[in-house]
Design a protein around this motif. Structure first.
Motif, PDB file in Angstrom:
ATOM      1  N   VAL A  75       0.853  -1.188   0.000  1.00 31.85           N
ATOM      2  CA  VAL A  75       0.000   0.000   0.000  1.00 31.85           C
ATOM      3  C   VAL A  75       0.884   1.231   0.000  1.00 31.85           C
ATOM      4  CG1 VAL A  75      -2.013  -1.049   1.075  1.00 31.85           C
ATOM      5  CG2 VAL A  75      -0.203  -0.125   2.517  1.00 31.85           C
TER       6      VAL A  75
ATOM      7  N   LEU B 162      -8.459  -1.875   1.182  1.00 30.75           N
ATOM      8  CA  LEU B 162      -8.141  -3.258   0.829  1.00 30.75           C
ATOM      9  C   LEU B 162      -8.569  -4.248   1.909  1.00 30.75           C
ATOM     10  CD1 LEU B 162      -4.581  -2.757  -0.731  1.00 30.75           C
ATOM     11  CD2 LEU B 162      -6.738  -3.167  -1.933  1.00 30.75           C
TER      12      LEU B 162
ATOM     13  N   HIS C 201      -5.545   3.682   1.912  1.00 29.39           N
ATOM     14  CA  HIS C 201      -5.371   2.641   0.895  1.00 29.39           C
ATOM     15  C   HIS C 201      -5.475   1.258   1.546  1.00 29.39           C
ATOM     16  CE1 HIS C 201      -2.645   0.848  -2.489  1.00 29.39           C
ATOM     17  NE2 HIS C 201      -3.906   0.532  -2.656  1.00 29.39           N
TER      18      HIS C 201
END
Length: 90
Positions: free
Chosen positions: A2, A53, A49
């Motif tokens: 990330v 996920l 981010h």
């Protein structure tokens, strides 16, 4: 993996103020504040981010900075997104 990336420039007024601070030496607080805010923004983007996920933690986090042109810098925060779970008492 990330990441969070921020590209930031110095303002004309900030550059003049920092230039005056360099005359006296020591910590250039205007640039210190700018760097700290930029790193924090990159870190926040990296965390966002990871959350997108489905991760709840980041390991091996790092920062990298590159001057793109005079007065413009890129700060990259990156790491490995993971899901951390408590150990069961089996």
């Amino acid at each position: 993996m990330v990441r969070g990336i921020v590209v930031r420039s110095r303002s004309v007024i900030g550059s003049i103020g920092a230039g005056l601070q360099t005359l006296f030496g020591g910590n250039i607080t205007l640039y210190t504040g700018l760097c700290e805010r930029t790193r924090e923004d990159a870190f926040d983007l990296m965390m966002e981010h990871a959350a997108n996920l489905g991760a709840n933690a980041i390991i091996c986090a790092r920062y990298d900075a590159t001057e793109i042109m005079s007065g413009v810098a890129e700060v990259l925060a990156y790491g490995t997104a993971v899901v951390v779970e408590p150990l069961s008492k089996a």
